[in-house]
Design an enzyme around this catalytic site. Structure first.
Site, PDB file in Angstrom:
ATOM      1  N   ARG A 178      11.834  -6.673   5.107  1.00 57.55           N
ATOM      2  CA  ARG A 178      11.731  -5.227   4.912  1.00 57.55           C
ATOM      3  C   ARG A 178      12.750  -4.497   5.785  1.00 57.55           C
ATOM      4  O   ARG A 178      12.966  -4.838   6.945  1.00 57.55           O
ATOM      5  CB  ARG A 178      10.326  -4.768   5.283  1.00 57.55           C
ATOM      6  CG  ARG A 178      10.098  -3.309   5.027  1.00 57.55           C
ATOM      7  CD  ARG A 178       8.673  -3.022   4.676  1.00 57.55           C
ATOM      8  NE  ARG A 178       7.843  -2.913   5.856  1.00 57.55           N
ATOM      9  CZ  ARG A 178       6.549  -2.602   5.807  1.00 57.55           C
ATOM     10  NH1 ARG A 178       5.955  -2.439   4.640  1.00 57.55           N
ATOM     11  NH2 ARG A 178       5.853  -2.508   6.900  1.00 57.55           N
ATOM     12  N   ARG A 232      12.418  -2.376  11.227  1.00 54.67           N
ATOM     13  CA  ARG A 232      11.516  -1.694  12.163  1.00 54.67           C
ATOM     14  C   ARG A 232      11.120  -2.665  13.260  1.00 54.67           C
ATOM     15  O   ARG A 232      10.939  -3.859  13.007  1.00 54.67           O
ATOM     16  CB  ARG A 232      10.247  -1.265  11.412  1.00 54.67           C
ATOM     17  CG  ARG A 232      10.219   0.189  11.063  1.00 54.67           C
ATOM     18  CD  ARG A 232       9.159   0.520  10.035  1.00 54.67           C
ATOM     19  NE  ARG A 232       7.841  -0.041  10.300  1.00 54.67           N
ATOM     20  CZ  ARG A 232       6.796   0.111   9.474  1.00 54.67           C
ATOM     21  NH1 ARG A 232       6.934   0.793   8.360  1.00 54.67           N
ATOM     22  NH2 ARG A 232       5.634  -0.423   9.752  1.00 54.67           N
ATOM     23  N   ARG A 243      -8.721   2.203   9.662  1.00 55.90           N
ATOM     24  CA  ARG A 243      -8.298   0.836   9.920  1.00 55.90           C
ATOM     25  C   ARG A 243      -9.272   0.095  10.827  1.00 55.90           C
ATOM     26  O   ARG A 243      -9.050  -1.072  11.133  1.00 55.90           O
ATOM     27  CB  ARG A 243      -6.957   0.883  10.628  1.00 55.90           C
ATOM     28  CG  ARG A 243      -5.799   0.249   9.859  1.00 55.90           C
ATOM     29  CD  ARG A 243      -4.566   0.529  10.662  1.00 55.90           C
ATOM     30  NE  ARG A 243      -3.413  -0.223  10.331  1.00 55.90           N
ATOM     31  CZ  ARG A 243      -2.347   0.284   9.730  1.00 55.90           C
ATOM     32  NH1 ARG A 243      -2.350   1.507   9.277  1.00 55.90           N
ATOM     33  NH2 ARG A 243      -1.280  -0.457   9.574  1.00 55.90           N
ATOM     34  N   ARG A 299       0.196  -7.647  14.113  1.00 59.46           N
ATOM     35  CA  ARG A 299      -0.367  -6.731  13.108  1.00 59.46           C
ATOM     36  C   ARG A 299      -1.332  -7.465  12.181  1.00 59.46           C
ATOM     37  O   ARG A 299      -2.381  -6.927  11.818  1.00 59.46           O
ATOM     38  CB  ARG A 299       0.760  -6.083  12.293  1.00 59.46           C
ATOM     39  CG  ARG A 299       1.514  -5.032  13.092  1.00 59.46           C
ATOM     40  CD  ARG A 299       2.825  -4.683  12.442  1.00 59.46           C
ATOM     41  NE  ARG A 299       2.666  -3.943  11.207  1.00 59.46           N
ATOM     42  CZ  ARG A 299       3.625  -3.839  10.281  1.00 59.46           C
ATOM     43  NH1 ARG A 299       4.792  -4.442  10.462  1.00 59.46           N
ATOM     44  NH2 ARG A 299       3.416  -3.140   9.196  1.00 59.46           N
ATOM     45  N   LYS A 352       0.829  -1.212   0.000  1.00 55.94           N
ATOM     46  CA  LYS A 352       0.000   0.000   0.000  1.00 55.94           C
ATOM     47  C   LYS A 352       0.864   1.263   0.000  1.00 55.94           C
ATOM     48  O   LYS A 352       0.585   2.200  -0.708  1.00 55.94           O
ATOM     49  CB  LYS A 352      -0.898   0.059   1.253  1.00 55.94           C
ATOM     50  CG  LYS A 352      -1.855  -1.094   1.407  1.00 55.94           C
ATOM     51  CD  LYS A 352      -2.806  -0.858   2.583  1.00 55.94           C
ATOM     52  CE  LYS A 352      -2.118  -0.751   3.935  1.00 55.94           C
ATOM     53  NZ  LYS A 352      -1.477  -1.984   4.399  1.00 55.94           N
TER      54      LYS A 352
HETATM   55  P1  AMP Z   1       1.723   1.248   8.955  1.00 60.16           P
HETATM   56  O1  AMP Z   1       2.999   1.955   8.663  1.00 60.16           O
HETATM   57  O2  AMP Z   1       0.553   1.798   8.202  1.00 60.16           O
HETATM   58  O3  AMP Z   1       1.845  -0.252   8.825  1.00 60.16           O
HETATM   59  O4  AMP Z   1       1.383   1.542  10.498  1.00 60.16           O
HETATM   60  C1  AMP Z   1       2.269   1.162  11.508  1.00 60.16           C
HETATM   61  C2  AMP Z   1       1.594   1.171  12.856  1.00 60.16           C
HETATM   62  O5  AMP Z   1       1.055   2.473  13.128  1.00 60.16           O
HETATM   63  C3  AMP Z   1       0.412   0.237  13.026  1.00 60.16           C
HETATM   64  O6  AMP Z   1       0.798  -1.089  13.327  1.00 60.16           O
HETATM   65  C4  AMP Z   1      -0.325   0.899  14.197  1.00 60.16           C
HETATM   66  O7  AMP Z   1       0.349   0.655  15.413  1.00 60.16           O
HETATM   67  C5  AMP Z   1      -0.148   2.379  13.880  1.00 60.16           C
HETATM   68  N1  AMP Z   1      -1.237   2.886  13.021  1.00 60.16           N
HETATM   69  C6  AMP Z   1      -1.106   3.429  11.784  1.00 60.16           C
HETATM   70  N2  AMP Z   1      -2.292   3.798  11.297  1.00 60.16           N
HETATM   71  C7  AMP Z   1      -3.209   3.475  12.238  1.00 60.16           C
HETATM   72  C8  AMP Z   1      -4.629   3.580  12.319  1.00 60.16           C
HETATM   73  N3  AMP Z   1      -5.358   4.100  11.310  1.00 60.16           N
HETATM   74  N4  AMP Z   1      -5.236   3.138  13.447  1.00 60.16           N
HETATM   75  C9  AMP Z   1      -4.542   2.632  14.470  1.00 60.16           C
HETATM   76  N5  AMP Z   1      -3.213   2.476  14.457  1.00 60.16           N
HETATM   77  C10 AMP Z   1      -2.538   2.900  13.357  1.00 60.16           C
END
Ligand code: AMP
Length: 230
Positions: free
Chosen positions: A140, A173, A101, A184, A26
């Site tokens: 990654r 990360r 989300r 996740r 994404k």
């Molecule tokens: P991402 O980089 O989009 O995979 O997001 C990394 C982490 O950020 C996720 O595992 C959550 O801990 C937090 N996060 C990002 N976006 C959201 C969201 N819309 N709602 C809740 N947690 C979020």
């Protein structure tokens, strides 16, 4: 022969939500689509990581949750996104990457923009088989300075695991480590996957096969966003 097809151009107002599990690509596609459509990419993950790096009050509150792969509370995210969408650069559209989300976030978003707007939104549900997701996430690597991502096999930095842009050492990360990845994916299945049904009848919804080369995925996205695909 000259290609007689008209150039695929972005719709006048491009508003997109990306759904799909972590590792589906994404972030990459959202960044490319944003550049193509000349609209901002709003990545909530990047915004939260920036808050952590800057050690703001918000950053300190969410760091332990993010490290273990848990979702950050809905109200917090709704506030962060609402504030971001009020900026001028969102007038011509935006690409949401990682938000909404959960159902509560989707409802919060609908209140923010109004129901009619949600109907106009393009929603791309990018799907990739689970073993491939695990392969992508475990390999990654990430630049803490500029948030660029790499992959140890598919897309390594040009030199010595140093970021091509920043020269910083790329690292794994915390939330790409095995236990956090499992969490996740579980959060995705439980809380984000229900949004597929939520948006199916409430937006211009497309299921996208993300298990293809990035260029092929991108081409499909632009032909939909440019109004050429059915
Ligand atoms: P991402 O980089 O989009 O995979 O997001 C990394 C982490 O950020 C996720 O595992 C959550 O801990 C937090 N996060 C990002 N976006 C959201 C969201 N819309 N709602 C809740 N947690 C979020």
């Amino acid at each position: 022969m000259v290609d007689a097809r008209p150039e695929v151009r972005p719709a006048p107002r491009l508003r997109v939500i990306f759904l799909g599990p972590p590792g589906a690509g994404k972030g990459t596609q959202a960044a490319r689509l944003a550049a193509w459509g000349k609209v901002p990419r709003i990545s909530t993950g990047d915004m939260l990581r920036e808050a952590i790096a800057a050690a703001t009050a918000l950053g300190k509150q969410i760091a332990p949750l993010m490290e273990k792969g848990a979702l950050v509370p809905d109200q917090l995210l709704i506030g962060v996104v609402q504030e971001r969408l009020m900026r001028d650069d969102c007038k011509k559209g935006y690409i949401l990457d990682g938000f909404p989300r959960t159902l509560r976030q989707a409802e919060g978003f609908e209140t923010m923009v109004g129901g009619d707007l949600t109907e106009e939104m393009l929603v791309f549900d990018v799907e990739v088989p689970r073993p491939e997701l695990l392969r992508r996430l475990s390999g990654r690597r990430w630049c803490p300075a500029c948030q660029s991502t790499y992959h140890v096999d598919n897309n390594p930095p040009k030199k010595d695991m140093l970021c091509d842009r920043e020269g910083a050492q790329v690292i794994q990360r915390e939330d790409d480590k095995e236990v956090a990845v499992a969490r996740r994916l579980a959060e995705y299945d439980e809380r984000t996957a229900p949004l597929i049904d939520y948006y199916r009848n409430r937006s211009r919804f497309y299921r996208i096969d993300g298990y293809r080369p990035p260029d092929a995925v991108f081409q499909e996205l632009t032909s939909i966003a440019g109004g050429r695909a059915s």
